[in-house]
Design a protein around this motif. Structure first.
Motif, mmCIF file in Angstrom:
data_model
loop_
_atom_site.group_PDB
_atom_site.id
_atom_site.type_symbol
_atom_site.label_atom_id
_atom_site.label_comp_id
_atom_site.label_asym_id
_atom_site.label_seq_id
_atom_site.Cartn_x
_atom_site.Cartn_y
_atom_site.Cartn_z
ATOM 1 N N ALA A 42 5.371 -7.044 -9.040
ATOM 2 C CA ALA A 42 5.085 -5.735 -9.640
ATOM 3 C C ALA A 42 5.437 -4.598 -8.694
ATOM 4 C CB ALA A 42 3.612 -5.659 -10.035
ATOM 5 N N ALA A 43 5.376 -4.879 -7.392
ATOM 6 C CA ALA A 43 5.714 -3.862 -6.395
ATOM 7 C C ALA A 43 7.205 -3.768 -6.147
ATOM 8 C CB ALA A 43 4.988 -4.174 -5.083
ATOM 9 N N GLY A 44 7.980 -4.556 -6.871
ATOM 10 C CA GLY A 44 9.420 -4.537 -6.685
ATOM 11 C C GLY A 44 9.889 -5.450 -5.574
ATOM 12 N N GLY A 45 8.992 -6.300 -5.079
ATOM 13 C CA GLY A 45 9.361 -7.278 -4.055
ATOM 14 C C GLY A 45 9.124 -6.838 -2.633
ATOM 15 N N ASP A 46 8.799 -5.554 -2.419
ATOM 16 C CA ASP A 46 8.650 -5.058 -1.042
ATOM 17 C C ASP A 46 7.703 -3.862 -1.035
ATOM 18 O OD1 ASP A 46 8.880 -4.137 1.523
ATOM 19 O OD2 ASP A 46 11.068 -4.136 1.579
ATOM 20 N N LEU A 47 6.505 -4.058 -0.486
ATOM 21 C CA LEU A 47 5.528 -2.965 -0.438
ATOM 22 C C LEU A 47 5.967 -1.849 0.506
ATOM 23 C CD1 LEU A 47 2.042 -4.733 -0.480
ATOM 24 C CD2 LEU A 47 2.906 -3.100 -2.150
ATOM 25 N N ASN A 48 6.677 -2.199 1.570
ATOM 26 C CA ASN A 48 7.135 -1.161 2.499
ATOM 27 C C ASN A 48 8.073 -0.179 1.808
ATOM 28 O OD1 ASN A 48 5.706 -2.231 4.655
ATOM 29 N ND2 ASN A 48 7.398 -3.542 5.312
ATOM 30 N N THR A 49 8.990 -0.721 1.008
ATOM 31 C CA THR A 49 9.920 0.141 0.278
ATOM 32 C C THR A 49 9.175 1.014 -0.719
ATOM 33 O OG1 THR A 49 11.699 -1.483 0.504
ATOM 34 C CG2 THR A 49 11.932 0.150 -1.241
ATOM 35 N N LEU A 50 8.199 0.425 -1.421
ATOM 36 C CA LEU A 50 7.416 1.198 -2.376
ATOM 37 C C LEU A 50 6.640 2.303 -1.674
ATOM 38 C CD1 LEU A 50 6.339 1.572 -5.276
ATOM 39 C CD2 LEU A 50 4.545 -0.090 -4.715
ATOM 40 N N GLN A 51 5.996 1.986 -0.572
ATOM 41 C CA GLN A 51 5.230 2.987 0.172
ATOM 42 C C GLN A 51 6.137 4.123 0.635
ATOM 43 O OE1 GLN A 51 3.116 1.366 3.530
ATOM 44 N NE2 GLN A 51 1.944 3.242 3.893
ATOM 45 N N HIS A 52 7.339 3.791 1.093
ATOM 46 C CA HIS A 52 8.268 4.834 1.532
ATOM 47 C C HIS A 52 8.728 5.686 0.354
ATOM 48 C CE1 HIS A 52 11.350 6.739 3.993
ATOM 49 N NE2 HIS A 52 12.237 6.494 3.028
#
Length: 417
Positions: A162-172
């Motif tokens: 659901a986060a698109g596979g990468d939380l770091n990318t989503l947070q950025h």
């Protein structure tokens, strides 16, 4: 057409005549309501203060319980819904009989009190009972149901997806929304730990995932919205950093993202929303069925935003109301299922919509009427058509859709008194 206030005899005659001449009959309404305005819970308050390294304003109402302002906002909602039900011809004037309405609330104080406020608004002076289960209620609290247990590995995978596979990318990607909230709640030049955290998936206390960092930001955004909705002084809403509903709405997108990664994850919704959707679908059936709610014309189930989020995920229903961010579930909002019949052809249809008061309507306790209606968006999947009552979907098709969305392995029998 909806009218406001106490209807005169002449107005009522006009409405009754219009209802009699229409070929559309409203047979059944099932609605799931979110409780109205409350302060932060004890856990929310502690997390927000630790995460921002400052004290948050105290409320006059006990933590997590319905406020007096929230009670009146729910009365306004109930009055509007009751008038609509009578104007449609589904309910008669006066106090309802046993076949007319059944109201059930989650056991928590804020949901029970909201249900009482809805009953007062819809049926003033009638003392319509609110039913509450003893112990936990599987309708609203399925996290306590062994059959609805979650596999932690599946939860982790589904949340990451659901986060698109990468939380770091989503947070950025969300850095502008994060900075906006940070400016509203953090003190310049002082530590604000939540905003320095890297987002990570952690096990939640009820089996769902929890996103470290995002979770506390979402609580902060929700508490700001609640303080505004409760008409708290502006100095106590986002520490004086908001002046309008638009300012509040601009701080809410992270609340939506938290929904995306928790309640709106399909695997979680499938398990945790099964009991409630099963009961909704059985209540909407035109024929009697076993293990179904009471066969009243109006069934009101008062729970939590999580309950509505599970159902809308299972339906595939996406909304965006007013200046709220997408998918927002405000206090005293409701997800409504209506069963209509065309008396000329005998065909039945379902109308599904989400309805909520705006930020300013909640804050100002604006009476709801034809001139000041609540915000509303209809569910309009392929195959539905706009008719006189609204967006109508073929009954058999939609019932098949509802039943197919129920994970029968996660359901249980629900007792009604």
């Amino acid at each position: 057409m909806r009218k406001t206030g106490i209807l005169s005899l002449a107005s009522m005659l006009v409405i009754n005549a219009a209802a009699a001449s229409s070929s559309w009959q409203l047979e059944k309404v099932v609605e799931i309501d979110r409780h109205s305005v409350r302060p932060p819970t004890v856990g929310n308050q502690k997390a927000m203060e630790a995460g921002s390294d400052r004290r948050w304003p105290a409320w006059q109402t006990a933590a997590g319980e319905l406020t007096a302002h929230g009670y009146q906002a729910a009365v306004n909602h109930g009055r509007y819904a009751g008038e609509s039900a009578r104007e449609s011809g589904m309910l008669a004037d006066g106090c309802p009989d046993d076949d007319a309405v059944y109201i059930r609330a989650s056991p928590l104080q804020r949901t029970r009190a909201t249900a009482e406020a809805l009953a007062e608004g819809a049926f003033p002076g009638c003392k319509v009972p609110v039913h509450v289960a003893s112990g936990y209620d599987p309708l609203f609290q399925s996290e306590h149901l062994p059959a609805a247990a979650l596999d932690p590995h599946k939860v982790h995978r589904a949340t990451l997806q659901a986060a698109g596979g990468d939380l770091n990318t989503l947070q950025h990607r969300l850095r502008a929304d994060i900075a906006r909230l940070q400016q509203a709640v953090c003190q310049p030049g002082k530590p604000c730990p939540t905003f320095a955290q890297r987002w990570q998936i952690e096990p939640g206390g009820d089996g769902r995932a929890s996103i470290r960092g995002l979770r506390d930001m979402a609580d902060m955004a929700e508490s700001i919205r609640l303080a505004w909705s409760n008409h708290n002084p502006l100095s106590e809403v986002a520490f004086g950093h908001v002046r309008s509903a638009d300012d509040v709405a601009a701080l809410l997108p992270l609340l939506t993202i938290n929904y995306d990664l928790t309640n709106d994850v399909p695997y979680i919704a499938q398990r945790r929303g099964a009991v409630l959707l099963d009961q909704v679908s059985k209540a909407l059936q035109s024929e009697a069925t076993a293990n179904a709610p009471p066969a009243t014309r109006w069934l009101v189930l008062v729970g939590h935003d999580t309950n509505i989020a599970y159902l809308r995920t299972l339906l595939g229903f996406h909304w965006q109301l007013g200046n709220y961010p997408r998918g927002n579930i405000p206090p005293a909002s409701r997800l409504v299922f209506e069963r209509w019949r065309d008396t000329r052809s005998g065909d039945r249809f379902l109308r599904i919509y989400f309805q909520a008061q705006s930020l300013d309507q909640l804050r100002n306790l604006t009476p709801l009427n034809a001139q000041q209606p609540p915000l509303e968006q209809e569910f309009s999947p392929e195959g539905c058509e706009k008719r006189e009552p609204g967006m109508l979907c073929p009954y058999s098709t939609m019932m098949t859709h509802l039943r197919a969305a129920v994970d029968n392995s996660a359901t249980t029998q629900v007792e009604y008194d």
